[in-house]
Design a protein around this motif. Structure first.
Motif, short mmCIF file in Angstrom:
data_model
loop_
_atom_site.label_atom_id
_atom_site.label_comp_id
_atom_site.label_asym_id
_atom_site.label_seq_id
_atom_site.Cartn_x
_atom_site.Cartn_y
_atom_site.Cartn_z
N ALA A 6 -25.60 -5.97 -20.31
CA ALA A 6 -25.21 -6.57 -19.08
C ALA A 6 -24.09 -7.63 -19.15
O ALA A 6 -24.10 -8.08 -20.21
N ASN A 15 -31.21 -10.50 -17.61
CA ASN A 15 -30.30 -9.39 -17.97
C ASN A 15 -31.06 -8.70 -19.24
O ASN A 15 -30.56 -7.39 -19.22
N LEU A 18 -32.43 -6.01 -16.80
CA LEU A 18 -31.51 -5.13 -16.19
C LEU A 18 -30.97 -4.18 -17.36
O LEU A 18 -30.84 -2.75 -16.92
N SER A 19 -30.60 -4.66 -18.73
CA SER A 19 -30.24 -3.71 -19.57
C SER A 19 -30.94 -2.73 -20.03
O SER A 19 -30.69 -1.57 -20.21
N ARG A 22 -31.29 0.11 -17.59
CA ARG A 22 -30.01 0.60 -17.53
C ARG A 22 -30.16 1.70 -18.66
O ARG A 22 -29.80 3.05 -18.31
N ASP A 47 -26.95 -9.80 -22.36
CA ASP A 47 -25.67 -10.12 -22.42
C ASP A 47 -25.18 -10.53 -23.75
O ASP A 47 -24.17 -11.14 -23.90
N ARG A 64 -21.19 -4.52 -18.50
CA ARG A 64 -22.01 -3.72 -18.09
C ARG A 64 -22.12 -2.39 -18.13
O ARG A 64 -21.55 -1.51 -17.71
#
Length: 71
Positions: A6, A15, A18-19, A22, A47, A64
């Protein structure tokens, strides 16, 4: 190994989540393409591993990402 990343926008918890999401999305796409699920693992790095340390949109966009690595 499917690794999600991220950008620096958002806090660590967001993050990380989210990562990982993903990476899991790419993992599921690979499974649909025929890669055996037991050969894959998804990890989220948040991140913490940027490839571009810049702060503009180009740098954030580069960070990202999802990377696929052999173990």
């Amino acid at each position: 190994l499917v690794e999600g990343h991220a950008d620096e926008i958002g806090g660590p918890e967001i993050n990380d989540t989210l990562s990982l999401q993903r990476a899991r999305s790419v993992l599921e796409a690979l499974v649909l393409l025929g890669v055996p699920r037991d050969r894959l693992e998804a990890l989220g790095h948040g991140d913490r591993a940027p490839i571009d340390r810049g702060t503009d949109e180009g740098a954030r966009s580069a960070n990202r990402r999802v990377e696929i690595r052999a173990r």
